[in-house]
Design a protein around this motif. Structure first.
Motif, PDB file in Angstrom:
ATOM      1  N   GLU A 122      26.958  -4.979 -35.991  1.00 21.90           N
ATOM      2  CA  GLU A 122      27.814  -5.741 -36.904  1.00 21.90           C
ATOM      3  C   GLU A 122      27.505  -7.233 -36.863  1.00 21.90           C
ATOM      4  N   ILE A 123      27.182  -7.751 -35.687  1.00 16.67           N
ATOM      5  CA  ILE A 123      26.832  -9.172 -35.571  1.00 16.67           C
ATOM      6  C   ILE A 123      25.491  -9.444 -36.234  1.00 16.67           C
ATOM      7  N   GLU A 124      24.549  -8.532 -36.057  1.00 23.61           N
ATOM      8  CA  GLU A 124      23.231  -8.711 -36.687  1.00 23.61           C
ATOM      9  C   GLU A 124      23.338  -8.637 -38.213  1.00 23.61           C
ATOM     10  N   GLN A 125      24.185  -7.747 -38.710  1.00 23.74           N
ATOM     11  CA  GLN A 125      24.384  -7.667 -40.157  1.00 23.74           C
ATOM     12  C   GLN A 125      25.055  -8.923 -40.694  1.00 23.74           C
ATOM     13  N   TYR A 126      26.004  -9.456 -39.936  1.00 18.65           N
ATOM     14  CA  TYR A 126      26.693 -10.669 -40.371  1.00 18.65           C
ATOM     15  C   TYR A 126      25.713 -11.840 -40.509  1.00 18.65           C
ATOM     16  N   ALA A 127      24.703 -11.875 -39.653  1.00 22.12           N
ATOM     17  CA  ALA A 127      23.738 -12.977 -39.689  1.00 22.12           C
ATOM     18  C   ALA A 127      22.998 -13.053 -41.015  1.00 22.12           C
ATOM     19  N   GLU A 128      22.956 -11.944 -41.763  1.00 21.16           N
ATOM     20  CA  GLU A 128      22.260 -11.914 -43.050  1.00 21.16           C
ATOM     21  C   GLU A 128      23.226 -11.972 -44.231  1.00 21.16           C
ATOM     22  N   SER A 129      24.500 -12.222 -43.986  1.00 19.71           N
ATOM     23  CA  SER A 129      25.510 -12.146 -45.044  1.00 19.71           C
ATOM     24  C   SER A 129      25.662 -13.442 -45.822  1.00 19.71           C
ATOM     25  N   ALA A 130      26.257 -13.291 -47.012  1.00 16.11           N
ATOM     26  CA  ALA A 130      26.565 -14.473 -47.835  1.00 16.11           C
ATOM     27  C   ALA A 130      27.618 -15.339 -47.151  1.00 16.11           C
ATOM     28  N   ASP A 131      28.550 -14.722 -46.449  1.00 19.65           N
ATOM     29  CA  ASP A 131      29.573 -15.503 -45.758  1.00 19.65           C
ATOM     30  C   ASP A 131      28.977 -16.365 -44.653  1.00 19.65           C
ATOM     31  N   LYS A 132      27.971 -15.855 -43.955  1.00 17.57           N
ATOM     32  CA  LYS A 132      27.305 -16.664 -42.928  1.00 17.57           C
ATOM     33  C   LYS A 132      26.690 -17.903 -43.560  1.00 17.57           C
ATOM     34  N   ARG A 133      26.036 -17.728 -44.695  1.00 21.10           N
ATOM     35  CA  ARG A 133      25.425 -18.866 -45.383  1.00 21.10           C
ATOM     36  C   ARG A 133      26.497 -19.815 -45.914  1.00 21.10           C
ATOM     37  N   GLU A 134      27.590 -19.261 -46.428  1.00 23.45           N
ATOM     38  CA  GLU A 134      28.681 -20.082 -46.930  1.00 23.45           C
ATOM     39  C   GLU A 134      29.276 -20.954 -45.825  1.00 23.45           C
ATOM     40  N   ARG A 164      33.709 -29.202 -46.146  1.00 20.64           N
ATOM     41  CA  ARG A 164      34.793 -28.595 -46.918  1.00 20.64           C
ATOM     42  C   ARG A 164      35.152 -27.256 -46.291  1.00 20.64           C
ATOM     43  N   LYS A 165      36.280 -26.710 -46.724  1.00 20.84           N
ATOM     44  CA  LYS A 165      36.663 -25.397 -46.242  1.00 20.84           C
ATOM     45  C   LYS A 165      35.780 -24.333 -46.887  1.00 20.84           C
ATOM     46  N   PRO A 166      35.325 -23.384 -46.113  1.00 18.72           N
ATOM     47  CA  PRO A 166      34.504 -22.319 -46.706  1.00 18.72           C
ATOM     48  C   PRO A 166      35.311 -21.423 -47.626  1.00 18.72           C
ATOM     49  N   VAL A 167      34.637 -20.865 -48.615  1.00 17.96           N
ATOM     50  CA  VAL A 167      35.252 -19.907 -49.519  1.00 17.96           C
ATOM     51  C   VAL A 167      34.620 -18.556 -49.230  1.00 17.96           C
ATOM     52  N   ALA A 190      29.318 -24.920 -46.172  1.00 20.52           N
ATOM     53  CA  ALA A 190      30.615 -25.593 -46.137  1.00 20.52           C
ATOM     54  C   ALA A 190      30.681 -26.614 -45.014  1.00 20.52           C
ATOM     55  N   GLY A 191      30.089 -26.268 -43.866  1.00 16.52           N
ATOM     56  CA  GLY A 191      30.064 -27.216 -42.758  1.00 16.52           C
ATOM     57  C   GLY A 191      29.277 -28.460 -43.111  1.00 16.52           C
TER      58      GLY A 191
END
Length: 256
Positions: A228-240, A249-252, A244-245
């Motif tokens: 699950e952590i490895e999959q998260y590393a490739e996610s749009a939310d990880k990039r967001e 701004r606050k991430p969406v 955002a940082g």
């Protein structure tokens, strides 16, 4: 209304036990409805958090309904599979908040301990009455209790059947917050707001990692690779989160 109500409010799923006349004791029909709820929550990427609550001030849940006999018609575990008692175990991937009031005993206590966050009304009482009434079987509640409470507190509850009140449960670290019954729903929502402000995929990956190696030595947990952590590393939310940082701004989050 059904004995288990399932609703979705934004990114929060609400699972509500609605059988107060039986102190929300879980029938076979309720087990089926709860299984449907957990399955939907796990499969819906737009659900980021769930709240488990119950109708009536007198009781959150007193466990399985045995009015028609102790034998269960299916091998599904109690609570729609969430507890792992007596059958196949359904593991909820999303964060779960339990809002508890009144009697929370036996399988109902087990159901509450399946949650990641517990908020309790000051009316709540937690207990394991099994040995006191001469019943012991596939009793997963004892295994959770001795892991989530100080050893001697859990063993005293197991061996005497005596209940502890909400203030003691908070003192022992079993519950996160104790409030007046009138504030219980709002307090559960406050915790849901805090959870859904975080990345949903990061939360799910963190929960999977934390619980997936809970019973292992620390060195094993530290050396484990978590899908699950490895999959998260490739996610749009990880990039967001990174963008955002950089933009201060606050991430969406999208949960994707």
């Amino acid at each position: 209304m059904a004995d288990v109500d399932f609703t979705k409010d934004g990114h929060v799923a609400r699972v509500h036990l609605n059988r107060p006349q039986g102190l929300n004791a879980i029938t076979q029909e309720m087990d089926d409805l709860l299984l449907d709820a957990w399955t939907t929550i796990n499969g819906d990427p737009d659900i980021w958090c769930a709240i488990l609550s119950a109708e009536g001030e007198k009781g959150f849940c007193i466990g399985a309904d045995v009015s028609s006999g102790a034998e269960r018609k299916t091998r599904m575990a109690l609570g729609g599979g969430l507890t792992g008692i007596g059958g196949p175990w359904v593991q909820l991937k999303k964060p779960l908040i339990a809002a508890v009031q009144g009697f929370c005993v036996g399988g109902g206590f087990e159901l509450a301990m399946c949650a990641d966050i517990i908020v309790a009304a000051d009316t709540a009482q937690f207990g394991l009455p099994e040995t006191k009434v001469g019943i012991i079987g596939e009793c997963g509640v004892v295994h959770r209790a001795v892991r989530q409470l100080p050893h001697h507190i859990a063993m005293a509850m197991i061996l005497t059947g005596e209940r502890i009140k909400a203030d003691a449960a908070e003192r022992y670290g079993l519950v996160n917050e104790v409030v007046a019954f009138a504030d219980l729903a709002a307090t559960a929502q406050k915790w849901a707001d805090k959870i859904t402000a975080a990345s949903p995929l990061a939360n799910q990956a963190a929960k999977a990692a934390a619980l997936g190696r809970l019973g292992y030595p620390l060195e094993v947990a530290l050396m484990t690779r978590f899908e699950e952590i490895e999959q998260y590393a490739e996610s749009a939310d990880k990039r967001e989160g990174e963008v955002a940082g950089g933009e201060r701004r606050k991430p969406v989050w999208t949960g994707r």
